[in-house]
Design an enzyme around this catalytic site. Structure first.
Site, PDB file in Angstrom:
ATOM      1  N   GLU A 166       0.788  -1.229   0.000  1.00 30.01           N
ATOM      2  CA  GLU A 166       0.000   0.000   0.000  1.00 30.01           C
ATOM      3  C   GLU A 166       0.828   1.290   0.000  1.00 30.01           C
ATOM      4  OE1 GLU A 166      -3.083  -0.013   2.904  1.00 30.01           O
ATOM      5  OE2 GLU A 166      -3.869  -1.932   2.236  1.00 30.01           O
ATOM      6  N   GLU A 358      -5.129  -8.770   0.724  1.00 28.63           N
ATOM      7  CA  GLU A 358      -5.806  -8.438   1.984  1.00 28.63           C
ATOM      8  C   GLU A 358      -7.289  -8.233   1.737  1.00 28.63           C
ATOM      9  OE1 GLU A 358      -4.400  -5.072   4.254  1.00 28.63           O
ATOM     10  OE2 GLU A 358      -2.311  -5.679   3.996  1.00 28.63           O
TER      11      GLU A 358
END
Ligand code: GCO
Length: 453
Positions: A166, A358
């Site tokens: 991220e 995720e």
């Protein structure tokens, strides 16, 4: 619709990250990270929580691998703490830190769990931050050096790699809003400069992994971005959502294309360059070749999406949610369709195999009077989301794996221990692990390869 499950060779896993679970923040020669720094700052972290001890995974990894075996996990996504291995970020290697990941990887392999290692999930070395961090034009080289140390040591056993997690968050929250470490509030031009360096770092690390491991390595990364979903199945509506998902028209660090176009298409998106004008980063000759070093898969962290409708004048707007719309403890909307549209749009644009790196639900689980942790909402959430992912797979999207976030409840960054994402409950006083009902449920889903959903 016929229930074909997820097909052959689908990978079922869980994910975690070093700072969120390891603890042992000052043990065995580990250097400080920017999260160790930020956890000391007044008013930054909920309840003044810290990752000092977290889930104590550093000492209890064997027990945790035992839980993974019980679940029948095919794979485990974890991250490596850069300052645990290189206390100053570059140079001196901390043998004890490396040895921890050796033990972890060996235990995983012994248990039949495939390791998926993320090189960087936000615990940036404090010493490198003091040298300018991601703003320093040497920062991609620092990251490549670190990658080389790790792959040299673990590459004989670890074949699945993610360079970074991220970038949108550690750059956006860490360098624009200041809510995450290192807490900076930079101007957009400096933010774009730091972002360019992080992209170069990704490319250089991918090269370092390839040089050491060749074609046996599966290399990816795990970005996050806004997922936009159509309000109806009409071709028009789908096209609008697709356009909205990649448009980079304003200063928004969640837009997918600014990060993914360079990596997969070798260029920044035109609309972004136009919108940012002179704030756009200085791209030197050769930069895009490094950034777009070929990788093998696209990891996606997806939690929710936004439904889009026409605004009546050629653009779009978000559809307002009905009162009482389901929300997680994070107040993120429950929108299962994002696991259909996200992988679909991203696969169409970039053509890479997709791994969901995720996805999960935050709630406020506690141990009930019967000694168990009942979390029916998590089961329902995961079931709904996984059904949508299965639909994407059955519609031809090349989805190779799914990693639930997270194996354990853990330290949720600025939110401290407020949110519980785990299949396994953690008592942060005693470190007792209690598998929740969702753990038993996930085990059945894995055993049935998703036909039990
Ligand atoms: C992120 C990180 C994880 C989080 C999870 C829940 O997305 O912020 O990758 O570290 O814990 O996503 O917020």
């Amino acid at each position: 619709m016929e229930n074909k499950g997820f097909g052959e060779n689908f990978t079922w896993g869980c994910a975690t990250a070093s700072y969120q679970i390891e603890g042992a923040a000052r043990e065995d020669g580990k250097g400080p990270s920017i999260w160790d720094m930020m956890c000391r700052w007044e008013g930054k972290i909920f309840n003044r929580d810290t990752g000092d001890t977290a889930c104590d995974h550093y000492h209890r990894y064997a027990e945790d691998v035992g839980i993974m075996r019980d679940l029948g996990l095919g794979a485990y996504r974890f991250s490596i703490s850069w300052p645990r291995v290189l206390p100053e970020g570059t140079g001196r290697v901390n043998e004890k830190g490396l040895a921890f990941y050796d033990r972890l990887v060996d235990a995983l392999l012994e248990g039949g769990v495939t390791p998926y290692a993320t090189l960087f999930h936000w615990d940036y070395p404090y010493e490198l931050f003091c040298r300018g961090g991601w703003l320093n034009s040497d920062s991609p080289l620092w990251f490549a050096e670190y990658a080389d140390v790790i792959v040299d040591r673990l590459g004989d056993r670890v074949k699945h790699w993610m360079t970074m997690n991220e970038p949108q968050c550690f750059l956006g929250f860490g360098h624009v809003t200041g809510t995450h470490a290192p807490g900076l509030k930079l101007d957009w031009a400096e933010y774009l400069r730091a972002t360019h360096h992080a992209l170069l770092a990704h490319g250089r690390a991918a090269q370092a992994i390839r040089v050491r491991s060749g074609d046996t390595a599966m290399i990816g990364w795990a970005p996050v971005g806004v997922v936009r979903m159509p309000a109806s199945d009409s071709a028009e509506s789908v096209e609008l959502a697709r356009r909205a998902m990649f448009a980079m028209e304003k200063k928004d660090f969640w837009v997918n294309s600014w990060f993914m176009d360079p990596v997969f298409l070798g260029k920044y998106p035109e609309d972004g360059l136009k919108a940012f004008g002179s704030a756009a980063p200085d791209v030197r000759a050769g930069d895009m070749d490094i950034i777009s070093t070929p990788v093998d898969f696209l990891g996606l962290n997806i939690y929710n999406g936004q439904t889009i409708e026409s605004n009546g004048s050629g653009g779009w707007r978000a559809v307002e949610k009905a009162p009482g719309h389901a929300l997680t403890n994070f107040h993120w909307p429950v929108t299962p369709g994002c696991l259909y549209w996200g992988p679909k749009f991203l696969h169409e644009r970039y053509g890479k195999p997709i791994v969901i790196t995720e996805n999960g639900l935050s709630s406020t689980d506690w141990v009930h009077t019967d000694g168990q942790v009942h979390d029916p909402s998590r089961i329902d959430f995961l079931r709904r989301y996984l059904r949508e992912l299965r639909r994407a797979k059955n519609d031809g999207v090349d989805v190779r794996g799914y990693f639930q976030w997270s194996l354990l409840d853990n330290f949720e960054w600025a939110e401290g221990y407020k949110h519980r994402f785990g299949l396994v409950h953690i008592d942060y006083g005693t470190f007792k692990r209690t598998p929740k009902d969702s753990a038993t449920w996930y085990k059945e889903v894995i055993a049935s390869n998703g036909t039990a959903l």
